[in-house]
Design an enzyme around this catalytic site. Sequence first.
Site, PDB file in Angstrom:
ATOM      1  N   GLU A 296       0.838  -1.209   0.000  1.00 19.30           N
ATOM      2  CA  GLU A 296       0.000   0.000   0.000  1.00 19.30           C
ATOM      3  C   GLU A 296       0.873   1.260   0.000  1.00 19.30           C
ATOM      4  O   GLU A 296       0.442   2.323   0.458  1.00 19.30           O
ATOM      5  CB  GLU A 296      -0.983  -0.026   1.173  1.00 19.30           C
ATOM      6  CG  GLU A 296      -1.901  -1.238   1.102  1.00 19.30           C
ATOM      7  CD  GLU A 296      -3.374  -0.975   1.380  1.00 19.30           C
ATOM      8  OE1 GLU A 296      -3.756   0.186   1.575  1.00 19.30           O
ATOM      9  OE2 GLU A 296      -4.139  -1.969   1.409  1.00 19.30           O
TER      10      GLU A 296
ATOM     11  N   HIS B 223      -5.100   2.212   0.218  1.00 22.57           N
ATOM     12  CA  HIS B 223      -4.236   3.071  -0.600  1.00 22.57           C
ATOM     13  C   HIS B 223      -4.009   2.418  -1.938  1.00 22.57           C
ATOM     14  O   HIS B 223      -3.699   1.232  -1.994  1.00 22.57           O
ATOM     15  CB  HIS B 223      -2.873   3.275   0.083  1.00 22.57           C
ATOM     16  CG  HIS B 223      -2.987   3.869   1.439  1.00 22.57           C
ATOM     17  ND1 HIS B 223      -3.437   3.156   2.517  1.00 22.57           N
ATOM     18  CD2 HIS B 223      -2.740   5.113   1.881  1.00 22.57           C
ATOM     19  CE1 HIS B 223      -3.451   3.949   3.577  1.00 22.57           C
ATOM     20  NE2 HIS B 223      -3.041   5.143   3.219  1.00 22.57           N
TER      21      HIS B 223
ATOM     22  N   LYS C 259     -10.515   5.766   5.567  1.00 29.44           N
ATOM     23  CA  LYS C 259      -9.538   6.548   4.801  1.00 29.44           C
ATOM     24  C   LYS C 259      -9.228   5.918   3.447  1.00 29.44           C
ATOM     25  O   LYS C 259      -8.891   4.741   3.363  1.00 29.44           O
ATOM     26  CB  LYS C 259      -8.237   6.667   5.612  1.00 29.44           C
ATOM     27  CG  LYS C 259      -7.141   7.406   4.859  1.00 29.44           C
ATOM     28  CD  LYS C 259      -5.810   7.361   5.599  1.00 29.44           C
ATOM     29  CE  LYS C 259      -4.723   8.022   4.750  1.00 29.44           C
ATOM     30  NZ  LYS C 259      -3.389   7.599   5.088  1.00 29.44           N
TER      31      LYS C 259
END
Length: 419
Positions: free
Chosen positions: A86, A142, A169
């Site tokens: 990530e 991510h 997130k």
Amino acid sequence: MKKNSFEVRGVTFGEGIPVIAVPVIGNEEGIILSEVTAAKGQTDMLEVRIDAFLGIRDTERVSRILREIRGAFDGPILFTLRTKREGGLCDVNDAFYEEILTLAVTSGSVDLVDVEMAFGEIAERLIQKAHSRGVKAVVSQHDFANTPGSGEICDALRRMYGMGADIAKGAYMPRDAADVDRVLAAGLKANREFARPFVLISMGEYGQMTRTEGEVFGSCMTFACPEGKESAPGQINVADMRKLLSGRHEALMERKNIFLIGFMGAGKTSVSSALGTMTGRRVVEMDRRIEEEQGMSIPQIFERYGQEYFRNLETELLMGLGAEEPSIVSCGGGAVLRARNVVLMKGTGKIVLLDVSAGEVLKRLANEVSGRPNLKDRFTLDGIRELQDARREAYEGAADITVLTDGREVLDIAQEIYG
Ligand code: S3P
């Protein structure tokens, strides 16, 4: 919808100005502690990026450095082990990831922990452990290669909340400005759909807006670097970030502009002129302003340079409007198709959607369709409906207020907006 905001060590997540986090990325104790000292007094919180620490395999060293950081910094501390897949620095197996995050949440030295969603059941166990110790979970995803569509990003946030995230997130790499729009659009949508805080970042230089406009599109946290420690292009240092964020906050509180949006023929021009008379405010007609500045009509701009070029002119105009006097802005019918334009509008004003039926558009524009390149080849009831359907989500998603205009007088509509 009011977010389920929460406070950690006097810092509020999910409401108001986004929280500034400075990542600590030193590889050994001395550097880490000097980074903490440099950031102290400047940042709201620290993100300890333990994947950068060379002593990561030594649990004693990890516990000790966490204790020392805790001793040196009073604000919230987020513990992060960013894995290589990530975008982090450390290649770890599942067992080690679980061990080191368990150590962090039981250390008593951190307030929040980043848990990568991709760890699945391990992630869920870690979130439970964190919660049982009063540590908040930031569940993250991510992607350094792609930016998914806004719907997919929202689905990912929904999964994170399902796993128990206190903050969800997502961070994505944009290839162009349209990718940044996807992230901003996801934020605007998530803001309406979810009650819990989230962080959305579009990385690199393209993505600056996602770092500075969080209060407008809903992102509750932003990452900045300490003064003089910029390590990547486009990074904003803490002091500049703080100034930017408080400027944005003031503009948002003031909301000095009124933006009228809606389909072609919705009455934006006539209603904005009535509102201008009522309020004494200046009226900005976006299309006319662009025509004056370019010295060409809209159909000429479309023909010579194409739609994308025209859309860029709209974005540039909206960027400048924030600094001008309080205005009533009559927007081009397609201006809200770009999420970045919506964010620019929301940042300085209130967005009013003038709603209109396809039949009414047909009546109102019967003699004016030649000046509208996006309508002239589809000027039938079905053609208008089709374009309206394609734009509905963008219009409704942007609107703070919706006013139906069919069969109504201009003054009556203006009064409803102003009154
Ligand atoms: C457009 C609407 C027009 C003008 C351009 C493109 C659109 O504005 O900006 O022709 O795509 O909806 P009006 O809605 O004021 O006609």
